[in-house]
Design a protein around this motif. Structure first.
Motif, PDB file in Angstrom:
ATOM      1  N   LEU A 218      24.092 -43.716 -18.747  1.00 55.38           N
ATOM      2  CA  LEU A 218      25.195 -42.802 -18.596  1.00 55.38           C
ATOM      3  C   LEU A 218      26.087 -42.817 -17.281  1.00 55.38           C
ATOM      4  O   LEU A 218      25.185 -42.763 -16.219  1.00 55.38           O
ATOM      5  CB  LEU A 218      24.643 -41.357 -18.800  1.00 55.38           C
ATOM      6  CG  LEU A 218      23.977 -41.119 -20.068  1.00 55.38           C
ATOM      7  CD1 LEU A 218      23.235 -39.732 -20.112  1.00 55.38           C
ATOM      8  CD2 LEU A 218      24.614 -41.741 -21.525  1.00 55.38           C
ATOM      9  N   GLY A 219      27.250 -43.134 -17.349  1.00 57.98           N
ATOM     10  CA  GLY A 219      28.035 -43.291 -16.170  1.00 57.98           C
ATOM     11  C   GLY A 219      27.816 -44.404 -15.277  1.00 57.98           C
ATOM     12  O   GLY A 219      27.268 -44.597 -14.218  1.00 57.98           O
ATOM     13  N   SER A 220      28.313 -45.431 -16.242  1.00 58.49           N
ATOM     14  CA  SER A 220      27.666 -46.778 -15.789  1.00 58.49           C
ATOM     15  C   SER A 220      29.105 -47.486 -14.823  1.00 58.49           C
ATOM     16  O   SER A 220      28.894 -48.735 -14.486  1.00 58.49           O
ATOM     17  CB  SER A 220      27.606 -47.654 -17.165  1.00 58.49           C
ATOM     18  OG  SER A 220      28.966 -47.397 -17.901  1.00 58.49           O
ATOM     19  N   ILE A 241      28.008 -46.255 -20.619  1.00 53.44           N
ATOM     20  CA  ILE A 241      29.275 -45.109 -21.030  1.00 53.44           C
ATOM     21  C   ILE A 241      29.961 -44.682 -19.675  1.00 53.44           C
ATOM     22  O   ILE A 241      29.260 -44.194 -19.062  1.00 53.44           O
ATOM     23  CB  ILE A 241      28.702 -44.139 -21.887  1.00 53.44           C
ATOM     24  CG1 ILE A 241      27.768 -44.566 -23.077  1.00 53.44           C
ATOM     25  CG2 ILE A 241      29.916 -43.199 -22.347  1.00 53.44           C
ATOM     26  CD1 ILE A 241      27.431 -43.458 -24.146  1.00 53.44           C
ATOM     27  N   ASP A 242      31.046 -44.585 -19.822  1.00 47.04           N
ATOM     28  CA  ASP A 242      31.715 -43.869 -18.544  1.00 47.04           C
ATOM     29  C   ASP A 242      33.174 -43.472 -18.805  1.00 47.04           C
ATOM     30  O   ASP A 242      33.807 -44.009 -19.908  1.00 47.04           O
ATOM     31  CB  ASP A 242      32.112 -44.910 -17.525  1.00 47.04           C
ATOM     32  CG  ASP A 242      32.016 -44.323 -15.869  1.00 47.04           C
ATOM     33  OD1 ASP A 242      31.180 -44.394 -15.418  1.00 47.04           O
ATOM     34  OD2 ASP A 242      33.119 -43.655 -15.819  1.00 47.04           O
ATOM     35  N   ARG A 243      33.582 -42.392 -18.112  1.00 48.62           N
ATOM     36  CA  ARG A 243      34.821 -41.857 -18.890  1.00 48.62           C
ATOM     37  C   ARG A 243      36.310 -42.282 -18.195  1.00 48.62           C
ATOM     38  O   ARG A 243      37.196 -42.202 -18.388  1.00 48.62           O
ATOM     39  CB  ARG A 243      34.746 -40.263 -18.469  1.00 48.62           C
ATOM     40  CG  ARG A 243      35.238 -40.105 -17.009  1.00 48.62           C
ATOM     41  CD  ARG A 243      35.293 -38.546 -16.858  1.00 48.62           C
ATOM     42  NE  ARG A 243      35.301 -38.339 -15.321  1.00 48.62           N
ATOM     43  CZ  ARG A 243      35.156 -37.339 -14.737  1.00 48.62           C
ATOM     44  NH1 ARG A 243      35.286 -36.195 -15.521  1.00 48.62           N
ATOM     45  NH2 ARG A 243      35.236 -37.043 -13.570  1.00 48.62           N
ATOM     46  N   ASN A 244      35.720 -43.551 -16.977  1.00 47.35           N
ATOM     47  CA  ASN A 244      36.738 -44.006 -16.460  1.00 47.35           C
ATOM     48  C   ASN A 244      37.270 -45.415 -16.850  1.00 47.35           C
ATOM     49  O   ASN A 244      36.603 -46.417 -16.859  1.00 47.35           O
ATOM     50  CB  ASN A 244      36.503 -44.223 -14.975  1.00 47.35           C
ATOM     51  CG  ASN A 244      37.298 -44.806 -14.104  1.00 47.35           C
ATOM     52  OD1 ASN A 244      38.260 -45.645 -14.614  1.00 47.35           O
ATOM     53  ND2 ASN A 244      37.515 -44.539 -12.923  1.00 47.35           N
ATOM     54  N   ALA A 266      34.286 -43.186 -22.597  1.00 53.35           N
ATOM     55  CA  ALA A 266      33.814 -41.874 -23.486  1.00 53.35           C
ATOM     56  C   ALA A 266      33.757 -40.839 -22.179  1.00 53.35           C
ATOM     57  O   ALA A 266      32.889 -41.068 -21.433  1.00 53.35           O
ATOM     58  CB  ALA A 266      33.057 -42.227 -24.375  1.00 53.35           C
ATOM     59  N   ASP A 267      33.967 -39.423 -22.686  1.00 56.61           N
ATOM     60  CA  ASP A 267      33.657 -38.678 -21.845  1.00 56.61           C
ATOM     61  C   ASP A 267      32.187 -37.729 -22.565  1.00 56.61           C
ATOM     62  O   ASP A 267      32.264 -37.396 -23.519  1.00 56.61           O
ATOM     63  CB  ASP A 267      34.680 -37.478 -22.115  1.00 56.61           C
ATOM     64  CG  ASP A 267      34.384 -36.378 -20.927  1.00 56.61           C
ATOM     65  OD1 ASP A 267      33.255 -36.405 -20.517  1.00 56.61           O
ATOM     66  OD2 ASP A 267      35.406 -35.556 -20.555  1.00 56.61           O
ATOM     67  N   LEU A 268      31.160 -37.836 -21.487  1.00 58.28           N
ATOM     68  CA  LEU A 268      30.037 -37.427 -21.872  1.00 58.28           C
ATOM     69  C   LEU A 268      29.893 -36.074 -22.297  1.00 58.28           C
ATOM     70  O   LEU A 268      29.048 -35.534 -22.874  1.00 58.28           O
ATOM     71  CB  LEU A 268      28.831 -37.811 -20.848  1.00 58.28           C
ATOM     72  CG  LEU A 268      28.972 -39.119 -20.471  1.00 58.28           C
ATOM     73  CD1 LEU A 268      27.841 -39.398 -19.055  1.00 58.28           C
ATOM     74  CD2 LEU A 268      27.851 -39.971 -21.504  1.00 58.28           C
ATOM     75  N   GLU A 269      30.924 -35.401 -21.798  1.00 58.13           N
ATOM     76  CA  GLU A 269      31.012 -33.836 -22.127  1.00 58.13           C
ATOM     77  C   GLU A 269      31.703 -33.467 -23.382  1.00 58.13           C
ATOM     78  O   GLU A 269      31.844 -32.299 -23.394  1.00 58.13           O
ATOM     79  CB  GLU A 269      31.639 -33.159 -20.799  1.00 58.13           C
ATOM     80  CG  GLU A 269      30.610 -33.445 -19.495  1.00 58.13           C
ATOM     81  CD  GLU A 269      30.801 -32.400 -18.515  1.00 58.13           C
ATOM     82  OE1 GLU A 269      29.711 -31.488 -18.665  1.00 58.13           O
ATOM     83  OE2 GLU A 269      31.608 -32.305 -17.789  1.00 58.13           O
ATOM     84  N   SER A 294      20.417 -42.847 -15.932  1.00 62.49           N
ATOM     85  CA  SER A 294      21.632 -42.335 -15.507  1.00 62.49           C
ATOM     86  C   SER A 294      21.376 -42.262 -13.994  1.00 62.49           C
ATOM     87  O   SER A 294      20.529 -41.371 -13.555  1.00 62.49           O
ATOM     88  CB  SER A 294      21.970 -41.093 -15.980  1.00 62.49           C
ATOM     89  OG  SER A 294      23.376 -40.530 -15.589  1.00 62.49           O
ATOM     90  N   ALA A 295      22.315 -42.701 -13.197  1.00 65.33           N
ATOM     91  CA  ALA A 295      22.241 -42.536 -11.766  1.00 65.33           C
ATOM     92  C   ALA A 295      23.406 -42.147 -11.091  1.00 65.33           C
ATOM     93  O   ALA A 295      24.563 -42.579 -11.556  1.00 65.33           O
ATOM     94  CB  ALA A 295      21.750 -43.858 -11.149  1.00 65.33           C
ATOM     95  N   LEU A 296      23.192 -41.238 -10.145  1.00 63.84           N
ATOM     96  CA  LEU A 296      24.217 -40.509  -9.409  1.00 63.84           C
ATOM     97  C   LEU A 296      25.175 -40.076 -10.305  1.00 63.84           C
ATOM     98  O   LEU A 296      26.561 -40.124  -9.979  1.00 63.84           O
ATOM     99  CB  LEU A 296      24.931 -41.658  -8.706  1.00 63.84           C
ATOM    100  CG  LEU A 296      23.830 -42.298  -7.626  1.00 63.84           C
ATOM    101  CD1 LEU A 296      24.398 -43.204  -6.655  1.00 63.84           C
ATOM    102  CD2 LEU A 296      23.285 -40.976  -6.554  1.00 63.84           C
ATOM    103  N   THR A 297      25.267 -39.615 -11.488  1.00 64.43           N
ATOM    104  CA  THR A 297      26.133 -39.199 -12.396  1.00 64.43           C
ATOM    105  C   THR A 297      26.212 -37.937 -13.009  1.00 64.43           C
ATOM    106  O   THR A 297      27.151 -36.940 -12.957  1.00 64.43           O
ATOM    107  CB  THR A 297      26.300 -40.140 -13.768  1.00 64.43           C
ATOM    108  OG1 THR A 297      26.627 -41.382 -13.026  1.00 64.43           O
ATOM    109  CG2 THR A 297      27.135 -39.757 -14.874  1.00 64.43           C
TER     110      THR A 297
END
Ligand code: SAM
Length: 457
Positions: A218-220, A241-244, A266-269, A294-297
């Motif tokens: 998550l937040g790759s 998965i990342d929103r950017n 994708a937006d995890l939220e 998930s690291a630092l996300t």
């Protein structure tokens, strides 16, 4: 809380209609400026090789090798667009027409923007209407449909009031992951912490059975951490998965056909987790996820606990979730005669738009509150002892050098904020001093990384 783009446009329209011209004009210039920065960040990765090189070289030229896009004034931003032919390259790469945007007099817009922001003139009705048309034309041409799309990773267009509270449940952070220095910092951090991550993953998966594992990160971001941590054959399928979208594009760009890695935007939220995982499992004929990393996300999310709850439902029976964070409270130095470390951290924590810098201490409780019970923690100490001057310098870069950036961006949007200007000057001075301290062999600095992992059963 950001307003929607639609409601802001409506508000600007209503203000102009009611005879108010200066404030909606200022608002228009802020939207234009943010759209330009955002379009650049999101599109640079889409340009053809030669166009991209030209644009990058122009950025370096304009920034004198020290400033990047985010430090640029509006005038420099326009110069970057014009001198590099950015809009034409964008149009070629995306197949979109430039339409009305080519008719905008950018130089006149910059002049007006500067006069308005520095309080040198009031806007006339004509100017307000013209700027409003520019906004509409820009949003239409670039396909920017929502303010969230403009500001997802950027500072709010109207910065929120200064607040010392950094709640883990509330507003998402104003994080800028695809600025080149920020990406370099993340890669540096990732390399330093790799041995710890490998040990962490080994501990977290020791009861996961013998078969290869299905992983979700998550937040790759650009996939740097994902690809290095999950390269081993013990991991059979890996979804990042990342929103950017630009980072996701970069992560996918270097993959070989048939790679076990997949990166999706994708937006995890926003229900993005469930949809992305469902699609990934179906496409690969898989039944469940074994490991969520998930690291630092997490601290960039408005509600991390909600996401962790959702993780419980997508993990298989023996699934495990592994989180890694950092914490400004763990950072200590000696001798620090001017108390620079503590004061720099205090200035960072007091600056709005910064993500929760005290996130490491919260991981255990977040997992607990999300319903996980069998939770373990691990920690990693990084310090300057025995390191070369270069390594110490890199540690400074990794942990401190970027800290004036958030404030500088805000200061650009709030030219009249005297306190902010003072804080920024103090921050820069203290950072300069601290950088020197890090070079001295007798100076000691240490910080910790925090990790927590939990099993479903
Ligand atoms: C600090 S970076 C960490 C990247 C990587 N995990 C690492 O350790 O280097 C945080 C990442 O989380 C992503 N992110 C933040 N909020 C998100 C959200 N709501 N949905 C998906 N990704 C998000 C950002 O785009 C960014 O790439």
């Amino acid at each position: 809380m950001n307003q929607t783009l639609e409601s802001r446009i409506d508000f600007i329209r209503a203000q102009i209609k009611s005879g108010e011209y200066t404030s909606p004009s200022r608002e228009c210039t802020v939207i234009i400026e943010t759209s330009f920065r955002e379009l650049y960040r999101r599109s640079i990765g889409l340009l053809t090789g030669p166009d991209r090189i030209k644009v990058n070289q122009t950025e370096i030229q304009i920034g004198g090798g020290t400033k990047t896009l985010d430090d640029f004034t509006m005038g420099q931003l326009v110069a970057l667009y014009r001198n590099s032919g950015f809009l034409k390259s964008w149009s070629t790469a995306t197949g979109n027409e430039l339409r009305g945007i080519t008719m905008i007099n950018l130089d006149e817009m910059v002049r007006l923007r500067n006069s308005l922001h520095h309080g040198l003139q009031e806007a006339t009705r004509n100017e307000a209407e013209l700027l409003f048309q520019c906004v509409q034309s820009i949003l239409e041409t670039f396909g920017i449909l929502s303010l969230e799309a403009v500001t997802a990773d950027a500072p709010p267009l109207v910065p929120p009031a200064k607040s010392r509270e950094k709640s883990s449940v509330g507003e998402a952070s104003a994080y800028l992951p695809n600025r080149a220095p920020e990406v370099n910092r993340l890669h540096l951090q990732a390399r330093n912490i790799e041995p710890f991550d490998i040990a962490l993953l080994a501990a977290a998966t020791k009861d996961s059975g013998s078969g290869p594992l299905v992983v979700v990160d998550l937040g790759s971001a650009d996939g740097y951490v994902t690809k290095s941590r999950f390269a081993a054959d013990t991991y059979s399928h890996v979804l990042g998965i990342d929103r950017n979208p630009q980072m996701v594009h970069e992560a996918n760009a270097s993959l070989q056909p048939g790679s076990k890695f997949t990166f999706v935007h994708a937006d995890l939220e926003d229900g993005g987790l469930e949809t992305a995982i469902e699609t990934f499992l179906a496409e690969n004929n898989l039944h469940s996820v074994d490991l969520i990393f998930s690291a630092l996300t997490l601290h960039h999310l408005a509600n991390p606990i909600k996401l962790l709850r959702a993780c419980r439902y997508v993990l298989g029976d023996a699934g495990v979730v592994v989180l890694r964070g950092s914490d400004d409270g763990s950072k200590i130095a000696w001798p620090d005669l001017e108390n620079n470390v503590a004061r720099i951290i205090e200035l960072t924590l007091g600056s709005s738009g910064v993500s929760d810098r005290l996130n490491g201490r919260k991981l255990y409780t977040q997992l607990y509150r999300a319903g996980f019970r069998s939770i373990d923690t691990m920690h990693d100490v990084q310090d300057t002892a025995g390191r070369s001057p270069r390594e110490r310098g890199l540690m400074f870069q990794d942990s401190f050098a970027y800290r004036a950036d958030y404030m500088a961006r805000r200061a650009e949007n709030e030219p009249g904020n005297v306190q902010l200007a003072r804080d920024l000057a103090e921050m820069r001075e203290r950072l300069d001093e601290l950088e020197f301290d890090f070079e001295a062999e007798s100076f000691y600095y240490s910080e910790m990384a925090y990790a927590a992992f939990a099993r479903i059963s």
